[in-house]
Structure formats: C-alpha cells, structure tokens
Design a protein around this motif. Structure first.
Motif, PDB file in Angstrom:
ATOM      1  N   CYS A  25      -2.630 -67.605 -29.245  1.00 47.57           N
ATOM      2  CA  CYS A  25      -3.049 -66.578 -28.278  1.00 47.57           C
ATOM      3  C   CYS A  25      -4.550 -66.373 -28.360  1.00 47.57           C
ATOM      4  O   CYS A  25      -5.147 -66.505 -29.432  1.00 47.57           O
ATOM      5  CB  CYS A  25      -2.376 -65.233 -28.588  1.00 47.57           C
ATOM      6  SG  CYS A  25      -0.608 -65.309 -28.816  1.00 47.57           S
ATOM      7  N   ILE A  31      -1.211 -66.207 -24.128  1.00 44.05           N
ATOM      8  CA  ILE A  31      -0.847 -67.466 -24.760  1.00 44.05           C
ATOM      9  C   ILE A  31      -1.702 -68.591 -24.180  1.00 44.05           C
ATOM     10  O   ILE A  31      -1.790 -68.762 -22.963  1.00 44.05           O
ATOM     11  CB  ILE A  31       0.643 -67.767 -24.546  1.00 44.05           C
ATOM     12  CG1 ILE A  31       1.505 -66.689 -25.231  1.00 44.05           C
ATOM     13  CG2 ILE A  31       1.004 -69.150 -25.094  1.00 44.05           C
ATOM     14  CD1 ILE A  31       2.977 -66.782 -24.912  1.00 44.05           C
ATOM     15  N   ARG A 386       1.264 -63.305 -21.254  1.00 43.69           N
ATOM     16  CA  ARG A 386       0.949 -62.475 -22.407  1.00 43.69           C
ATOM     17  C   ARG A 386       1.978 -62.738 -23.509  1.00 43.69           C
ATOM     18  O   ARG A 386       3.161 -62.974 -23.231  1.00 43.69           O
ATOM     19  CB  ARG A 386       0.960 -61.000 -22.005  1.00 43.69           C
ATOM     20  CG  ARG A 386       0.288 -60.083 -23.020  1.00 43.69           C
ATOM     21  CD  ARG A 386      -0.001 -58.723 -22.421  1.00 43.69           C
ATOM     22  NE  ARG A 386       1.213 -58.026 -22.043  1.00 43.69           N
ATOM     23  CZ  ARG A 386       1.316 -57.240 -20.975  1.00 43.69           C
ATOM     24  NH1 ARG A 386       0.284 -57.080 -20.165  1.00 43.69           N
ATOM     25  NH2 ARG A 386       2.447 -56.631 -20.700  1.00 43.69           N
ATOM     26  N   CYS A 387       1.529 -62.677 -24.741  1.00 43.93           N
ATOM     27  CA  CYS A 387       2.411 -62.930 -25.875  1.00 43.93           C
ATOM     28  C   CYS A 387       3.236 -61.681 -26.177  1.00 43.93           C
ATOM     29  O   CYS A 387       2.981 -60.950 -27.139  1.00 43.93           O
ATOM     30  CB  CYS A 387       1.602 -63.361 -27.097  1.00 43.93           C
ATOM     31  SG  CYS A 387       2.639 -63.899 -28.475  1.00 43.93           S
ATOM     32  N   GLY A 427       0.378 -60.243 -28.491  1.00 42.48           N
ATOM     33  CA  GLY A 427       0.095 -60.825 -29.793  1.00 42.48           C
ATOM     34  C   GLY A 427      -0.077 -59.826 -30.918  1.00 42.48           C
ATOM     35  O   GLY A 427      -0.427 -60.193 -32.035  1.00 42.48           O
TER      36      GLY A 427
END
Length: 455
Positions: A25, A31, A386-387, A427
């Motif tokens: 990330c 990511i 997005r993580c 993340g």
C-alpha cells in the motif's frame, strides 16, 4: 502514514481465492501491488482475508433506541408508531451526545467488518428547531466520530422540506430536520470542504423521500451539486407510503422517481420494498443501486424486497444497518437471502446459478454496489483500491475444515460477527484480535452521553 505491506495466508481477490497473498500500500492506504509469495518483511495477518464491506445506510442517532422499542403498545404497532418513538429520541440529542453515540456505533461497525459508512443525517437544528450557528454542526459531529473510529464516511446530509406528499406542512416533531434550499446547500458546501482534507471522506446528499421533498425542489438542489455527488433517497418502504403517493400524485413512489428524475449509478434507492414487476425491472435497468437494510426492514415490519427478480434483471444491491437493531454485514446478507426463501419456500434463492455459493454471490454484489453507492475506492483486494480488509478467524471452531467459499458461507449463514478477528482501513490496523484500538475511550464517552440523556 508510511507505505505498508501485509501478507495474508488466504485471500479473496478479483481472480478468486488465493494462498500466500502479499499486498503493498502507498502512504494513503491505496493498494499498489498484489503478489503471490512469501511476503518477506510484511506484517503477517493470520486467517482468511476478504474485502471489507460498505454500510450504505446509517441513521447514527437511532443507535440509542436499540432494544427500547420492542414492547407492544396499545393498539397495533407499526412503522408509523415506531416513528413517533424515534422522533422522541431524535429531539433529545445535543451535538456532543450525537458525536459520542456515532463514535460508539462506528466502532461496532468496524468490529463487524464494515469499513465505510453512508451517514444519512437529518438532525440539523437544535432540539427546539432553532438553527445552530454552523448549519452543518450535527453533520460535522458525525465526521468527528468517524475520524475517531477510523472508518471511511460518505456524509449524506438530508434534505427535508415537507411532512407529506404534495408539500404538506411538517409536524412539530420534525422541527430538527427541516431546511430550505439555501441553508441546505450551505451544509453541503461546508461538508464538501471538510471532505477535501481527508481521504476517507466523501460528500453527497440524501433527499429524505418523496414525502419530504418534491421532484421540483430536488431538481433545484441537484443542479447545484457536482455531477458525481451520490444521491440517496428512501422510497417505497411502506405500503401506506405507496397508497399515499398514489392518492396525492397518481403514481407509485418508484414509478414517480424513475419518471421524474434521471436515475443512474449515482443514485441509491433505500429500501424500495414495495414495487410492481415493471418497477422492479425499470429500477434494475436504471443503474441505480438498491440500498437494502434487511434486519431493520424485518424489525419494522416493512415487507420483503423482490430480490430474486431484481437481481435476475442485473439490478445492483448494497446493504446498510439503518436503525442499527443489528450491526452485521453477515446478518444483513443472511436476512436478505432468508426473506426470499421464506416468501418463495425455496433455498439458495440468490445464488445466481447451479453450483454457485450464495454467500459469495451476495457478498461480492454488496461490495460492488456499496462502493459505487458511497463513491469510496473499496470493495476488492486489488491495485487501485483502498486496503480495507477483514480477517476471518480461521482458528475458530466454526471454520474448522473450511476454506474458500465454504468459509464465506459459514461466516454469513452461521458465524456472524464472532468470526471477525482483524480489520484494516486504508492499511491501518484498526481492529486487532477483536479489539478496536480506541474501544475503551469511545465506550466511556458513550456511557457518559447515556447518563446525560437519562437525567
């Protein structure tokens, strides 16, 4: 935030289930790379990784009512008697109280596997109906609560102008909700400015319903919005609503919405429970997302959404916890499937084909629709997203001997929130071994708000 790397023993990616997945990330939690390999130097998370779920419909203040509207009153209880009780709770909250309640709710959402919420926020004014100095005061409190909890948020301030179809005057209990166009757009402008400072935030609007906003007024507001701003609206939740719309406007609510407004995937129709077959096909073909809240709809006795026909017509769905009688993506998806089984006396009604996993079909549909509904870059363990990741506890007895689709089906149809072990948002490791990083402090402030409200 520094760039981060995570290694998942098992993960659901767009290509299917994979083993030994390493995710990289960037500093914003997006990511940049997904690879199969040993993941040297990565933070290792045990369990089964799946994309975290969007929660597209929330009234945070209704978290206060959980368990307090389940005693039968005189006469017959219905959505309409429940609504009067809800108004009583809504009239009591201060800005400080709302922030504390919303933060507690958002912590509960994260622990259940939601990583973003669409807050359909209509407490705009003081309890006596007088405006706050900052017209966005109550919505800003929800943003502060989301920041504290670490959840993504799409703020959807509610346009509420009338008390019923045909421009009826609001009732006194609705005094905190009512705004004209000019003041409402000031709220939207304020929230849009705030959202620009935080990558987890988005802004849209939520015209409450066709009862509360005429199409003419709604078109005036939409014309002042950015073209991609999401629009969420309650529609056809109750039979009485349909009957009142027919009596006042000569059309059913979904029919009226489709004919009067240019629906697209920026629209989310909340509930859309009571539709004809023709309305069901038309809504599916419009590109709008049906925002379904099955546990709330069951609790309020709303009715059963025609999911079999709607999804067969390629209609998009998303889920929300609405009044928060339950906060669980697994339970909402389970309730959606079970409602179809009970109505049709069938099984695996929404699997989408022979041999398909019902849980995976529903989960992936709600991920796609929910991300579009909230305009949040989430819903897949893949570059550009997005993580936001949920780790299911592979060591839980319920998951013994299960992997892949069987594990996902077990979570949705049996394990529920008990199987959620860890949650990442952008993340950031927000929930660790079933414990939110700010859980105690948030709960302490929530209890203090409850004590204030009891005095």
């Amino acid at each position: 935030m520094q760039a981060t790397r995570f290694h998942f023993a098992h993960a659901l990616t767009p290509e299917g289930w994979s083993t030994g997945v390493t995710v990289e990330c960037d500093s914003h939690g997006i990511i940049t790379r997904v690879a199969i390999g040993s993941g040297a130097g990565a933070e290792r998370l045990s369990g089964i990784a799946v994309p975290a779920m969007p929660n597209v419909h929330s009234h945070a203040h209704q978290r206060l009512m959980v368990g307090l509207a389940e005693r039968a009153g005189p006469g017959s209880d219905s959505f309409w008697t429940w609504r009067e009780t809800m108004y009583g709770f809504a009239l009591r909250l201060s800005p400080e109280d709302l922030e504390a309640v919303a933060a507690q709710l958002y912590v509960e959402m994260l622990k259940a596997g939601f990583s973003a919420v669409g807050e359909f926020q209509y407490l705009h004014h003081q309890p006596d109906g007088a405006p706050y100095a900052d017209p966005a005061e109550m919505s800003l409190r929800c943003l502060a609560a989301a920041d504290r909890a670490g959840i993504g948020v799409t703020m959807l301030p509610t346009l509420y102008a009338h008390g019923g179809f045909g421009g009826q005057s609001p009732v006194p209990a609705q005094r905190r909700f009512i705004n004209g166009v000019e003041r409402f757009l000031k709220i939207v402008e304020r929230l849009t400015g705030e959202a620009g400072q935080n990558a987890l935030r988005r802004t849209g609007i939520s015209p409450h319903s066709l009862r509360a906003v005429t199409p003419e007024l709604l078109r005036e507001v939409i014309a002042a919005l950015p073209l991609e701003a999401p629009i969420h609206i309650h529609v056809a939740e109750q039979v009485r609503e349909v009957e009142d719309c027919l009596a006042s406007c000569g059309r059913r609510p979904v029919e009226m919405l489709i004919s009067e407004l240019d629906l697209s995937d920026r629209w989310t129709t909340i509930h859309a429970t009571h539709m004809t077959a023709a309305e069901t096909r038309a809504l599916a073909g419009s590109g709008a997302i049906a925002g379904l809240c099955p546990t709330t709809e069951a609790n309020l006795g709303d009715g059963i959404f025609p999911a079999v026909g709607y999804m067969a017509a390629d209609g998009a769905i998303a889920i929300g916890s609405d009044s928060h009688i339950s906060v669980s993506p697994a339970e909402d998806l389970r309730s959606l499937e079970y409602s179809q089984r009970l109505r049709d006396r069938s099984r695996n009604a929404l699997a989408g084909g022979a041999g398909h996993s019902t849980g995976r079909t529903l989960y992936e549909a709600a991920l796609r629709g929910g991300a579009r509904s909230l305009r949040q870059p989430m819903g897949a363990i893949a570059p550009g997203y997005r993580c936001d990741v949920v780790m299911l506890d592979a060591d839980h007895p319920l998951l013994a001997g299960r992997s892949g689709d069987a594990a996902l089906d077990t979570w949705i149809f049996s394990g529920g929130n008990a199987l959620v072990k860890d949650v990442l948002v952008a993340g950031r490791h927000i929930v660790k071994d079933r414990h939110h990083i700010h859980e105690e402090a948030v709960a302490r402030d929530y209890r203090a708000a409850i004590r204030r409200l009891e005095t």
